[in-house]
Design an enzyme around this catalytic site. Structure first.
Site, PDB file in Angstrom:
ATOM      1  N   VAL A  42       0.621  -1.264  -0.067  1.00  0.00           N
ATOM      2  CA  VAL A  42      -0.113  -0.169  -0.066  1.00  0.00           C
ATOM      3  C   VAL A  42       0.765   1.353  -0.142  1.00  0.00           C
ATOM      4  CG1 VAL A  42      -1.869  -1.372   1.011  1.00  0.00           C
ATOM      5  CG2 VAL A  42      -0.505  -0.064   2.210  1.00  0.00           C
ATOM      6  N   ARG A  43       2.373   1.113   0.327  1.00  0.00           N
ATOM      7  CA  ARG A  43       3.003   2.220   0.041  1.00  0.00           C
ATOM      8  C   ARG A  43       2.835   2.851  -1.346  1.00  0.00           C
ATOM      9  NH1 ARG A  43       7.911  -0.200   3.362  1.00  0.00           N
ATOM     10  NH2 ARG A  43       7.049  -0.018   5.502  1.00  0.00           N
ATOM     11  N   HIS A  44       2.578   1.893  -2.629  1.00  0.00           N
ATOM     12  CA  HIS A  44       2.374   2.326  -3.857  1.00  0.00           C
ATOM     13  C   HIS A  44       1.139   3.124  -3.990  1.00  0.00           C
ATOM     14  CE1 HIS A  44       5.945   0.382  -5.353  1.00  0.00           C
ATOM     15  NE2 HIS A  44       5.751  -0.641  -4.500  1.00  0.00           N
ATOM     16  N   ARG A  45       1.121   4.365  -3.574  1.00  0.00           N
ATOM     17  CA  ARG A  45      -0.167   5.151  -3.529  1.00  0.00           C
ATOM     18  C   ARG A  45      -1.046   5.489  -4.744  1.00  0.00           C
ATOM     19  NH1 ARG A  45       2.440   9.926  -0.233  1.00  0.00           N
ATOM     20  NH2 ARG A  45       0.668  10.925  -1.280  1.00  0.00           N
ATOM     21  N   GLN A  52      -8.731  -7.442   3.567  1.00  0.00           N
ATOM     22  CA  GLN A  52      -9.686  -8.274   4.459  1.00  0.00           C
ATOM     23  C   GLN A  52      -9.498  -7.440   5.839  1.00  0.00           C
ATOM     24  OE1 GLN A  52      -8.056 -11.852   5.799  1.00  0.00           O
ATOM     25  NE2 GLN A  52     -10.050 -12.807   5.554  1.00  0.00           N
ATOM     26  N   GLN A  54      -9.550  -6.903   9.870  1.00  0.00           N
ATOM     27  CA  GLN A  54      -9.638  -7.728  11.178  1.00  0.00           C
ATOM     28  C   GLN A  54     -10.515  -7.060  12.302  1.00  0.00           C
ATOM     29  OE1 GLN A  54      -5.237  -7.278  11.924  1.00  0.00           O
ATOM     30  NE2 GLN A  54      -4.729  -9.182  11.046  1.00  0.00           N
ATOM     31  N   ARG A 113      -7.408  -7.307  17.993  1.00  0.00           N
ATOM     32  CA  ARG A 113      -6.460  -7.636  16.927  1.00  0.00           C
ATOM     33  C   ARG A 113      -5.125  -6.733  17.248  1.00  0.00           C
ATOM     34  NH1 ARG A 113      -8.263  -2.864  12.468  1.00  0.00           N
ATOM     35  NH2 ARG A 113      -9.236  -1.488  13.903  1.00  0.00           N
ATOM     36  N   ARG A 140       9.850  -3.891  -7.083  1.00  0.00           N
ATOM     37  CA  ARG A 140       9.711  -5.010  -6.253  1.00  0.00           C
ATOM     38  C   ARG A 140      10.268  -6.462  -6.901  1.00  0.00           C
ATOM     39  NH1 ARG A 140       8.951  -2.745  -1.253  1.00  0.00           N
ATOM     40  NH2 ARG A 140       7.468  -1.127  -1.465  1.00  0.00           N
TER      41      ARG A 140
END
Length: 201
Positions: A42-45, A52, A54, A113, A140
C-alpha cells in the site's frame, strides 16, 4: 500466496506504447500474503486497495506466513524468570489462543486484533494503472526487494507478460530494463544473472 487477475481494462486505441501505459488498468486479488507484505504494497499510493478487515473478521486460528529464515528456528524468551523455547508455529498458536481468550471475554475484535502479528495472512484486492504497475514491478522484482513482495511481484509480472507482452516483456528490475543497477553499494552484485533470468522468465 495466490495471485489472481480479476479484471483488465485495455482500451483499443492506436497510440504509442508509453502513452497506452497510462490508460490500461489491472485489478488483482492477492490472497495469503502477510500484513508485513501488505504494508509494503500500500506504499504504492497510485492505486486503489481493499483489504480483508481484522475489525469484523474473526482471527481465531488465524492463518500466517512463515519466513524461510525463521522456519526451523526456536524462539527463546523469559517469562517470570523461567526460560521458554517455542517453535515459530507454537508461538503463532500461542498468540491465537491469547486472541481467542480476549474474544471470549467479549473484547471487540477491533481491539483484540492489537495482539496479532505482522505474519498474520490477509487478502487484498487492488487496481493499478499500467504506468504505476510498471513502477511497482521495477522496484519489487529487484533482488534487493523483501522476499515476500518480490515473490508476489514475480507472479504479477508473469500474468501481465501473458496478457500484454508488447509492454511487459521488457519490464523487470531496473538493471534488466536499463542495464544499470540503481542500488549503488547495496547492489546484489548479480546483474548479468538477473538480466538473463528476466530474459527467459
Amino acid at each position: 500466496m495466490k495471485v489472481i487477475l480479476i479484471s483488465k481494462n485495455i482500451p483499443e486505441i492506436d497510440i504509442d506504447t508509453s502513452e497506452l501505459e497510462k490508460h490500461i488498468a489491472f485489478t488483482f486479488l492477492v490472497d495469503g500474503i502477510s500484513r508485513a507484505c501488505s504494508h509494503q504494497l500500500v506504499r504504492h499510493r497510485l492505486a486503489s486497495y481493499s483489504q480483508q478487515s481484522q475489525r469484523y473478521v474473526s482471527m481465531k486460528n488465524f492463518p500466517y506466513v512463515t519466513p524461510p529464515s525463521i522456519e526451523n528456528k526456536n524462539i527463546s524468551f523469559t517469562v517470570n524468570k523461567e526460560k521458554v523455547s517455542l517453535t515459530y508455529n507454537e508461538f503463532m498458536n500461542l498468540i491465537g489462543e491469547a486472541y481467542g481468550s480476549l474474544i471470549e471475554q467479549n473484547i471487540p475484535k477491533e481491539d483484540a486484533r492489537f495482539i496479532l502479528p505482522n505474519s498474520c495472512a490477509t487478502r487484498v484486492v487492488f487496481t493499478m494503472n499500467g504506468k504505476e504497475l510498471i513502477h511497482f514491478l521495477k522496484l519489487r522484482t529487484c533482488n534487493r526487494a523483501q522476499w515476500e513482495i518480490r515473490e508476489m511481484a514475480l507472479e504479477i509480472l508473469k500474468i501481465v507478460r501473458e496478457v500484454l507482452p508488447e509492454i511487459f516483456k521488457k519490464i523487470g528490475p531496473e538493471c534488466f530494463t536499463t542495464g544499470i543497477c540503481p542500488e549503488g553499494e547495496k547492489t546484489c552484485g548479480k546483474k548479468e544473472e538477473v538480466i538473463n533470468f528476466f530474459k527467459s522468465f
